[in-house]
Structure formats: C-alpha cells, structure tokens
Enzyme design. Structure first.
Site, short mmCIF file in Angstrom:
data_model
loop_
_atom_site.label_atom_id
_atom_site.label_comp_id
_atom_site.label_asym_id
_atom_site.label_seq_id
_atom_site.Cartn_x
_atom_site.Cartn_y
_atom_site.Cartn_z
N GLN B 123 40.26 38.35 29.98
CA GLN B 123 39.48 38.12 31.19
C GLN B 123 38.79 39.41 31.64
O GLN B 123 39.46 40.39 31.95
CB GLN B 123 40.42 37.63 32.30
N GLY B 124 37.47 39.39 31.67
CA GLY B 124 36.74 40.60 32.04
C GLY B 124 36.20 40.54 33.46
O GLY B 124 35.03 40.20 33.68
N TYR B 125 37.04 40.84 34.44
CA TYR B 125 36.61 40.85 35.85
C TYR B 125 36.46 42.29 36.35
O TYR B 125 35.38 42.76 36.66
CB TYR B 125 37.64 40.14 36.73
N SER B 126 37.61 43.00 36.43
CA SER B 126 37.61 44.34 37.04
C SER B 126 36.74 45.34 36.30
O SER B 126 36.60 45.29 35.09
CB SER B 126 39.04 44.90 37.05
N GLU B 242 44.90 29.98 41.81
CA GLU B 242 45.86 30.98 41.33
C GLU B 242 46.71 31.54 42.45
O GLU B 242 47.77 32.09 42.21
CB GLU B 242 45.09 32.15 40.70
N SER B 366 44.78 43.86 46.16
CA SER B 366 45.94 44.64 46.62
C SER B 366 46.48 44.03 47.91
O SER B 366 45.78 43.30 48.61
CB SER B 366 45.53 46.08 46.86
N ASN B 367 47.71 44.34 48.22
CA ASN B 367 48.30 43.79 49.45
C ASN B 367 47.54 44.26 50.69
O ASN B 367 47.53 43.56 51.70
CB ASN B 367 49.78 44.16 49.54
N GLU B 368 46.91 45.43 50.61
CA GLU B 368 46.09 45.88 51.73
C GLU B 368 44.89 44.94 51.91
O GLU B 368 44.56 44.53 53.03
CB GLU B 368 45.58 47.32 51.51
#
Lengths: 370, 383, 383, 370
Positions: B123-126, B242, B366-368
């Site tokens: 999967q190429g997202y980031s 997801e 991230s959780n932030e």
C-alpha cells in the site's frame, strides 16, 4: 449484546427519569437543598416512589418493575447527572436488596418501593484503619448493643435496618430511629449530606431474618449497591464533562475561547474517552450481573465497575475544576458540586484502589478454582 | 456455496475455531514479525482451497460474504488463535476498492489474482512529509499516451520488498484548488526498472517497512481505479471501515495474556505493587472491550460508525504500550535482553512486544491527530 | 540594630527557630484557613516588637534587611513551624513596590503603617476576563482634579473584606497602542462609598476570596506609585521575585508530613501499594527540593532567576495535589468527610488539604500558562 | 550548596570529558561500533584511562584523582550523552569500587585506572524470578563452581572479579577469562551490548579478599555503581531531550513546525522539567554520598537517584520516539539508540519500582532506628 426490546425499555426509562429530575429542578434543586441544610427532600422520595423508581430492580411478583440492575443503573446514572441527594442507590441496592432477598413479605418492602417509608441500612463498623472486618454489634434478647458507621441516609430516616451478630450467627433487625438507647451522630460530608454513626445501648429491635442467608443477602446487596454507585458516578462524570465542555466553548482567554487551545482540546478528548469507557464498562457490568447467579462473580463484576467509575470520576471532576480555572473553585459554579459529590460517592463502598485489589483477588480465586 | 450468515453466531464461531485449530500451523502462531509470503504460502493455499481468503468480499467475487457480525467473529477467532494476518493488503485494501469503484474488467482481472496470491500487494499512501497528513502528497502521475508516468517517493510501505504490485495515491492534478483534490488511485507493478525499493531498519532491527522510489515508472491508464482526481474520497471510504479494527482489543489482549504467563513464571505476582499495576492494565483492557462491543453492535445493526470510533484506537494503543512496559518491569534485570525469555515452559519475547507497541500510537493517524479529530468532529470544539 | 547577615547560616537559623518555637502561639500552627487580622493580631504585635515583620525590607525602613540566603532560611523556618503568613500583602507586595518606585513622601507615610498593620492591604490584580492574562485589565482610573476616579471590578482579591486598603492595577490610558501599556499602579482606601466588597464562597465553603466593585471610587493622585502608565513593568518586577516562593517545596512538604502521620495512624502503610505511591510522592518532593536548591543557590549568589524557575511551580503544585489525593485514599470510607479526622493523637483535616491544593495549579498564572511561557522563553519553541 | 571551587573543578572536568567524547565521534561512534558488532572499543578504553576518567573517584593516595563520586557522576553523564558503550560506570563503580576498598595494593587497580586492563565484575546470580538473594557460586581449594549472571563487559574482558561463597564467608577472587572450566554466554542487549552469564566448573581463581569486608565493599560498590548509572541515565535523557527539541523545531506538519503545536510544546516542557529534576536530584545524591559514611544511608541515596533517573529516562525516551513520529521508529535516527540504551541501563542494577521499594524500606528502618 442486549436485546433491542430491552434496550428500548431502558431508553424509555431513562427518558422518563431524566424528565422527572429535570422538572424537579435538576442540579439546582440539589444546591438549594444543600444551602437550606436539608439533606434530601422527603417529597421527592415520595414522588420517586410513585414513579416506580425504587422498584425497578425488584421482581414483579414482589411489587417491583422487574427490570433488573441494568434498569437500576439507568436510574442511578440520572441521579448522578443531577447530583440528586436522595439515597436512591442505597435504597435500591441496600434497603430493597436486603428486604427482597430476606423477607419479601415484610410490609416495609412495599412502603419502600412506594417511597412511603424511609429506611437506612447499617452494616459497616469502624475499625482502627477504616472499615472493620469483624462485626462487634450484638443482638440478643431483642436488643442491640455496639455501633455501626457510614450509614447513608441516617439523617431523617424513620427506621434502621441493622445487620448484627447474634448467638446463632448474623441477624437482620429493624430498629426505629427514635428507639431508646440509640444515639445517631451525623458526620458532615463534602456534598452537604451526612453519614451516620450509630451507637446502640440496649436498643430494642425486631428480628427480620437470621443465619447464613443474612450474610449471603448482605454480600449480594452490597455488590448491587456498589455497581449502582458506579453507575451514579458515571452519570455524574458524564454531566460534569458536558458542563465543562460548554464552559470551554464559551469562556475566552487571550480573545479566543479556551476550547480552541489544543492542550485544552486534547484534555477534553481524554475526559470524553474516560467517560465513554466508564459508561460502556459499567453498563456492561450491570447487564452481566443480571444474567449471573454466582455471587462471587457478581461481586467481582461490581468491583470492576466501581474501580472504573471512581477512576473516571476522579479524573473528570478534578480536571473539570482545572479547566474552569478560578471560577471552578467557587461555589457559584455547579462544577464544584460535582467534585464534592464525586468525593463522597468514591469513598462510599470502596474506592478504585480498593476495588482493584478485590477484583484481582477474586480473579485469582476463580482461576485457582478452575 | 455455504451461507455463513444463516448460521447462528455460536455455530459459526465453532466452525471457524475448529478449522483454525485443526489446520493452522503451530509454528506460525503468534508470529512476532510480519512474514514474507513464502513463509506462509502453505497456510494460504489451505485458506484458498477452503474459500476463506476474503471473508468480507461478496460471494460472487470469491469471498465468504460475511456480514459485520460474522466478520467480527471471524477476526476474533483468528486473533484468539494467534493467526497471522498474512499478506492481506490485497484482500483488505485493494479488493474492496476494486469491488466498490473498479470496472468490470478490473474486477475480472485482479480479484482472482488477489485471492490466489498470484499478485502480492503493498500500500503506497505515506510519503516523507505526508504521514498523518495525506493531503501533502507529492508523488506525481502524468499522463503519457496510454500510460501514467510516476515520479516520487513513498515511505513506510509495509513489506514492499516482498510485493509484486502496489496500489497508491498519486497527484494527478497539481493545480487543484484544494490539496485534497487532484489525487488519484492507481495500481502499478513493482517489477519494472523505474521502481526501487529500500528497506527501513527499525529500532528493533526489523525490516518490514520500505521506501519505494519511482523514477519514470509506468502503469497503463486502465490501472486507474475510480474517477481521476477522486482518490482522496475513495481512500477515506476505505479507511473508515478500518477504524474499528485498528481499535480492536486483540493486540492488547494478546499482550496481556503474554504478560500474565510471563509474570506468573517470574513470580512477579508475589509483589502486590505489580498485582495492582497488572489489575489496572487488565481492567483497562476489559473496559475497553466493553466500549468496543458498543461500536461493534452499531456495525452489527448496520449503522455507520462516526468519528468517535477513534477513541478505541487511542485507548487501546496506549494501553498496549503500558502492558509492554509492565512486561519489561516484570523482566527485571533481563529487561534489556533481546529475544525470547524462558520462564518455566513459557517463552516470551518481552522486547519484541515492547517494540511492537511503539508505533501503534503513531501509525494509522497518530494519537495526537486522532485527538485533534475527536475534539473537532465529536466535541465540536472551535478552531 | 543587629546585622543578621553577618551571622552564620546555622546561627541565624537557630535564632529564628528559637524565637518561633518560644513565641508562636500553638493554636495558630498549621492554620487550615487564612485568618482575619484580629485572629493573629497578638502574634503580629510580638513580631512588630521584635522588628521582624518585614524580613526583606532594608533596615532603614524598619525591615530586617536580610540577604537572599538568610531570607530563605527565615521562610523555611516559618514554614517548618507552620507559622501563618499573616496578612502580609502589605509587607510582601506593597512595601517593596513603594520602596522601589515610591516617592520619599509615600515611603514616610505608608511604610510605618504597613509594619504596624494600621493599614491592612489587599491586592487588586485579577479581573473577570483578566486572570492569567493581565493585559486584558479593564478597571479604569480617570483623572478628575486632584483625584483618580475608579470604575470597574476586581476579583479573587484575597481577604478584601478584612482590608483597609487596596493596591491595584488600573487602566489609565485606554488608547495605548499595546494592551500592556496604559496601566498604572494606585493605592486606594477601601473605606469609602464607591467600594463594595462581596466574598466569594469556594467549593470548600471558605470565604477568603472577594469581588471588589468600584463605582466612582476616589483616590488622591498622589497615591499613584511610580510613573503613570508604567504599572505593567512594575508589576512584573514584583512578580519575578515571587516566582521562586510560589515554587517552594514547603506546601508539598507539609502535606507529605500530614499524609505520613495520618497514614501511619490509619495503618495504610501495611498496604505495599500505598507504600509505593507514598514513596513516589515522597521522592517527588525530595527531588523537587534538589531543583529548588539549585535555583535558591542562584539567588544566593546574587544572580537573577530566568523564566525556567516556573518549572518549580508546575512540579510542586501537581505534586501537592497528588499528595492530597493520597490522603483521601488513605482515609478510605472517611474520604468524603468534612473536618479533622482523628487518628491516634493526630488530627488531620484531609478534605481541607485537598481543597487547598486545588487552586494552586490555577493561581499565580495557571500551570497551562506556565507551560506556554516555558515552551517559548526557555525552550524557544516557535509560535 | 557545594563550594564554588569544587563547582569549578567539576565544570572543567565536564568540559574536558565532553570534548574527549565529541572528538571521538559522539553518538556516531557508538552506532558504528554497534553496526560492526563490536561491543566497545579497547582503544577508547585506553584513551579514557590516560585522560584519568576511570580514576576520578579513586583517592589520590591510591593513584586516582580523588574527586569523589560527584566527579564520577560528571563522567557518567557525559558517557550517557553520547551513549558510549564502554563500561565506564561498571569500571568506576564496581571494578575500582571493589579493588580500592578491598585490595588497594593489587596491581590491577593501577592498570584499571590507566585503562590498561579490563576487568568485569561478576556478583549477581540468577534465581527463578530474576536476581537471586542467595549466592550459590562456591570458591574452595582455589577453584570456582557455580554460575553468575548479568556481567557487564563480559565480552572481551581479560579477567573477571568474582564474588563467591567460601567456607569462611564471602570471598573476592580473580579469574582469567580464558581459564579452564569457565563458559561465558553472552546475552545480546537492546543497545548492541551484551551481558555475560558465567558458568564455572572448577575454574582456577586467585583469592583477593575474604570475610565480612567483602560483603561491605560489595554493597558500597553497588551503591556507587547504582548512583553512577543514574547519572549516566541523566546525561542520556538530557541529550535525548535536546535531540527531540531540535527535531520538533524543524520538522513540519500541516506546514508548521510541529513544535509550534501547543500539545507538543507542553509535552516538551514536561520532558524538560523531568530532565531538570532528575539532574538536580542525581547530582545532589552524588554530592551527599561523598559526604556520607553510613553505608545504609549511602545505599538509600543511591536508590533515590536510580528511581528518579529511570522514571525520567523512560518518560523522555518513550515520548521522544512519539514526538519524532514514524522516523523515530527507524534505526536511521539516533533517538532510537537512546531508547535502547535507556532500556539496558534501566534494567541494570534495578529499575525505579525496585529502587522505590528499597528506598522506602531503608527510610522505615532508619526511622525505626532513631
């Protein structure tokens, strides 16, 4: 997953309880009662009785609604939301919990359900480091001697339901508040309520039940009350959070609502998550207690609920004060009432550290038993 | 073809559990790393023969066609038995995308190859600079005749070095007024000169993440999925399903189980302070599971989940981290030791769990970022 | 006149301790509330006779003229013995301001009256909407002949209902380009028709804070301290010396001592989990004291303290709160009970300590504001 | 408050140590050594010896610099800052700590100070739940039998200093690493170092000291090493914080440096405060240990230092990874090396929970003794 029918019943119950408390004046009513020095309103007790509130968890054949602890939890949450000072949880959990298990034919049962009688349960005793494990309050020849402590609703009750030791084991007896040789000392609590310390010296009392059944019913009733107190804390936390959320949306600092600052936002999120976890956990516990007959598992579930609810209420009410800033520290804002009520409800029947220990020990025992 | 949804939950659970316990290779249980395909190929063949590769896909495409309730049971049982997810990007990500947005031709061609693992997907997202913030995507795809020509770089591409294909978000309109626009979804082969893969070594020494460089790589225009410049919306649709899985209790539950057997073996429960911390962690997991059930019930009733489902991920990942900290505490003087620690007849890789827990608060938004989203979308707090 | 600074630290400490232990009334030790002046007048007379009312003032104005090292010892001993601060706004706040910025006439008139407590002062800084954010000040003082005419409202004015005078920040130039400008420092009498005081009840039922309303209240122009429109700078100078005191370990140390005797009496130390929490709190206090010493050493060497001194306040106030939470935990079923709890021959007011700890993270610039300041001024993080 | 002269000496020592480590390559050197599979660099050990690093806390009359543990702490902080893999703290605290107390005349003392010899101290043994309280490794007739665990610097050392049990009580013996009947197993650690597990079967060893003095010196040496390990963690935490602070000032997200987000700012402040408290506490402890002769008070001080340093290092290194985001999880950024080293140093000689317990128990005993 609960049945959708049951879910709908609970939803309706919640709505009618909320309407009832809101119409009575919400948290404003609680403030007025506190300021007037009255601990709770007997008229409100009657009204609650008429609405069927006390009987939700009493089986139908005993004159209740037979909706189980899950319904008791719904009521308790609503009581917590408006920090109502009436001893609803003590009545549903302890008073009715004992009567319906030990002497369902006793006329007090019906009166309590109807809100026509008041009855405070005295079962704990003071030891050197807090609650004592050994009961020393004795019942013999129709008379009580010794003492009891932390009695909810002791101020203004007509009668006490006392668990005492007799020669044949534990007994449940009924003593009138005005009986000879009974001295009641009220210890003021943070929320304006009081806890009673009772001292008996030859106080006449009528025996209602005796033997191992008393111990069993007491454990069950305490487990019920513990889980319901957790539900009350859940409602209280949820409402304290809502009040705080409203406040940070409107109060400005540096010409911006303080709720626009990221640090405040994240803290609000954490409180919200804490509330939601507590609510989900406590509701699940009550539901499971309704389907569970093993007393030790029910007790462990109740401990799980109280542990979570106290942890959540502590965090939510303390942070709520901080988020309100200086005004949170005044009596003018309602948020302080929620903090004070949370202090009292957390201490009653054991705090989170206590219940985590109980929970873990019970888990170990069950593991060992398997 | 079996109609699994017609079964009772209990029957279905028994069926799944029976199959897994009978067929799943013991040596692959609770695998501490992501396997290459070769390592799990044997298991994949069994799943494929059984027709269980794609539990969520409609039966017409070769899936099991499970509804939400059955799907949760299926995953719960997998997690319970420590079944490795395998190389499931194709089944979990690409398949649903093609089923929802693809042409009939794309469906006919790609779906069977996913099920058979003839194609193995990554999967190429980031991208560097576009991690929690996908709108910043810079990898470009320009139309050149019948092809897209792709230039740029992806990062954190899980197992790219063991994949044959990549499905990726690329910028197809650099002049779009909003950054979220002008992004498209394309499929591309990894096996071409313009694609270079470099593995990233993590601080635990693992190499499951990769950087993927595109230097005039090509893919046919017919490998565009859905409309041109509408990739952002599609990716979000994919992510929303997801979000409940990323907040599932399983990781924390497994870690708690490991902690418990390890701590028992080490006698750590003799210490009341440790008992209290363990009880806190165990209750955190149990109570999280109660909240998870609430959301799962929503799914089962066919409702759509709101943004508030993110709170599951926040809670469970931070809980997972605390549990692995407790493992390290229980390991005492062995707390810095690499590899499995043997206690009695249990062997627990304390550090591997600790490392595994680290990125969970970073990936998947991230959780932030999750807290930012909750504060706006759920609490309605102002900018 | 004694030159206290010439003494060794140990000698001086002995002197102070001796005086306090001999003369300070037992019933005023560790007073849980702020007293009205009448309650401590007897003690104040003793201090006045001894010449110890104003330890930090130069001897020429009737102070003890202590240097920083001796001053710290003086306060440490007071705190150790549980000596009430008394009504010290005059000595701590107004006096230093007048000494530094006042005219000779102001010095001659006001300073002796502060020492004798003929005048009892309160501090008018905070306003509704200008708490942690003083620049928002809205109370106006307009010149009318020889007077200022004051209109507006102050809030959180400690013990205003028992004060004869107020020193306050007022806006004297509403058109100043920057909000921090156009603010002045004036002294005013509370005993006039235009001043109305209302006490604020706190959640513990105490009434030490007040609102003060000014409706055309007047004060002579000669009661302006320092230059017109320069009040902000003066207030800041005054605050900077306060910042180490607000971060002193004493509150937390006292609370820890109370917690320890209470917990011993209740047998809470039998519980290893409680022991661990107590140990954490005790170490938090001890280690904070180490950092406090580092800053105190700077002061003793005559250095100016930087913005980083705020970290003391953040740490110690949060620590203080945790300690009072532990008291409540140790109180078990009595944790919601108002008033002193008797254990053995010790009596501890658990709830009073708990309430006292609450506003410490709010006042003196909330801990959030302190963190904002540290992140900018010390860590250099960008806007 | 330390004297300004001493303060100046320590400042100069810090400067020269920092220069030495920076010139050698800082944390980059540590990474290279790890990648090459070498645990530490013998040449660096010699260089450190020549610079007087190992002898800082050894009295002048024994060939050291006589600057006390406070100076040892300065060195340890600098070691921590560059995560240098050389066993500096083990050498200063354990090796030299034992030799200078028990056999100051032994030639190994001078060689160790000069960095010309390597010596790993084996004193702990493995029990079922971690470290065992009872020593079973025996020394009789000039030979060792049994095992030892968690030996720092076991890989590549020339000799082992072993604390064993003999008929007359504990003994300190010297065994060559190549001696017969000695099997050394290296257990790889998170930071690329290893800890040795030694197994002796009739391994020849020379007795250096025996009796109660051995136990006393061991306790003192372990206290020294514990406090120095705390200082190493302080240096490590401080540097990990600086790296992170630099990172958040430059790394952008949503077109702003992430260090401009308030939540990140406050977290950075908390890490900074944690570092400063830890530094102040550990430095104070080392200073006070230098002025303290009572062994149990010294041990309690050391526990206080390690408890704080581990708590701080845990928070700082874990949060540092989170603040770095995904890249923090890769081996390409140095911050991961700091996390890994913190794991190893925290586990060595006891973590914070362990030392809080030790500290509290010692405090109670002192209280009882008064």
């Amino acid at each position: 997953m609960q049945s959708s029918e049951q879910e709908e019943d609970l939803r309706l119950l919640r709505e009618s309880a909320r309407t009832l408390f809101d119409r009575a004046g919400g948290s404003g009513r609680s403030r007025k009662l506190r300021d007037a020095g009255g601990e709770f309103d007997p008229d409100m007790v009657r009204e609650l009785g008429e609405a069927g509130v006390f009987g939700v968890a009493v089986p139908e054949e005993q004159g209740g609604l037979g909706m189980g602890l899950a319904a008791g939890g719904v009521i308790a949450e609503e009581v917590g939301r408006v920090i109502a000072p009436e001893p609803v949880v003590a009545t549903i959990g302890l008073g009715l919990g004992l009567l319906r298990r030990l002497c369902p034919e006793h006329p007090k049962l019906e009166q309590l359900i109807g809100g026509e009688a008041s009855l405070a349960v005295a079962w704990q005793e003071r030891g050197p480091g807090g609650a004592s494990a050994d009961a020393t309050c004795r019942y013999a020849d129709g008379k009580l001697t010794g003492g009891k402590a932390w009695v909810v609703g002791a101020g203004g009750t007509q009668d006490f339901l006392v668990v005492a030791e007799a020669d044949g084991g534990p007994v449940l007896v009924l003593a009138e508040a005005s009986a000879d040789g009974l001295v009641t000392t009220r210890r003021a609590q943070a929320d304006g309520s009081s806890l009673g310390e009772l001292s008996f010296s030859g106080t006449p009392a009528a025996e209602l039940a005796c033997g191992a059944a008393v111990q069993g019913a007491l454990s069950e009733a305490v487990a019920d009350a513990t889980a319901l107190a957790a539900a009350e804390l859940v409602g209280l936390s949820q409402r304290a959070f809502e009040i705080t959320l409203d406040y940070i949306k409107t109060r400005e600092q540096f010409n911006k609502p303080i709720g626009s600052f990221q640090v405040i936002q994240h803290r609000a999120v954490d409180l919200n998550v804490m509330c939601e976890v507590a609510q989900a956990a406590v509701r699940e516990v009550l539901m499971r207690m309704d389907g569970e007959t093993d007393a030790s598992i029910r007790a462990r579930l109740a401990s799980r609920a109280k542990a979570r609810a106290v942890t959540a209420a502590r965090k939510v009410t303390r942070d709520a004060i901080q988020l309100h800033g200086a005004v949170g520290y005044t009596d003018e804002f309602d948020i302080g009432l929620y903090l004070n009520r949370a202090l009292v409800l957390s201490a009653w029947l054991g705090d989170d550290a206590y219940h985590r220990r109980i929970w873990f020990d019970a888990r170990e025992e069950e593991g060992a038993a398997q | 073809m079996t109609d699994w949804n017609a079964m009772s939950d209990a029957e279905f659970r028994k069926e799944v559990r029976g199959f897994l316990e009978a067929e799943y290779p013991e040596e692959l249980r609770h695998l501490p790393h992501r396997p290459k395909f070769a390592e799990i190929e044997h298991w994949h063949r069994k799943l494929h023969t059984k027709g269980w590769v794609a539990p969520a896909w409609p039966a017409e495409y070769g899936g099991m066609g499970l509804n939400a309730a059955k799907l949760l049971i299926f995953y719960e049982e997998q997690q319970r038995w420590g079944v490795n997810r395998g190389r499931d990007m194709g089944v979990q990500m690409v398949g649903p995308l093609i089923i929802k947005f693809g042409t009939q031709k794309q469906k006919n061609y790609w779906l069977p190859r996913i099920l058979s693992c003839e194609d193995i997907w990554c999967q190429g997202y980031s991208e560097p600079g576009a991690g929690s913030d996908l709108a910043n995507l810079r990898t470009r795809a320009e139309i050149d005749g019948d092809d897209f020509v792709i230039n740029g770089q992806k990062i954190w591409t899980t197992m790219a070095h063991d994949a044959t294909h990549i499905f990726m978000l690329v910028r197809t309109d650099p002049d779009a007024p909003k950054k979220q626009q002008g992004i498209s979804f394309v499929l591309a082969s990894m096996d071409q000169p313009g694609v270079e893969v470099r593995t990233i070594t993590t601080l635990s020494g693992e190499t499951e993440f990769c950087e993927v460089f595109f230097d005039n790589a090509r893919t046919p225009r017919e490998n565009l999925v859905g409309e041109l410049n509408k990739g952002w919306t599609m990716a979000k649709a994919l992510l929303s399903f997801e979000r409940i899985f990323i907040g599932s209790p399983s990781l924390a539950q497994n870690a708690l189980g490991q902690l418990e057997s390890f701590a028992r073996g080490r006698g750590a429960f003799d210490d009341p302070v440790f008992r209290d911390r363990f009880a806190q962690a165990a209750l955190d997991v149990e109570d999280h599971a109660a909240l998870y059930s609430r959301f799962a019930d929503q799914l089962k009733r066919g409702e759509t989940l709101g943004a508030d489902v993110s709170m599951l991920k926040i809670w469970v990942t931070e809980c997972f981290q605390r549990i692995t900290e407790l493992m390290i505490e229980a390991a005492g003087p062995d707390g810095g030791t690499v590899g499995p620690l043997q206690v009695g007849n249990v062997s627990v890789d304390v550090l591997a769990s600790f490392y595994k827990a680290r990125p969970t608060t970073i990936y998947g938004g991230s959780n932030e970022i999750q807290r930012n989203i909750l504060s706006k979308a759920v609490l309605g707090l102002p900018d």
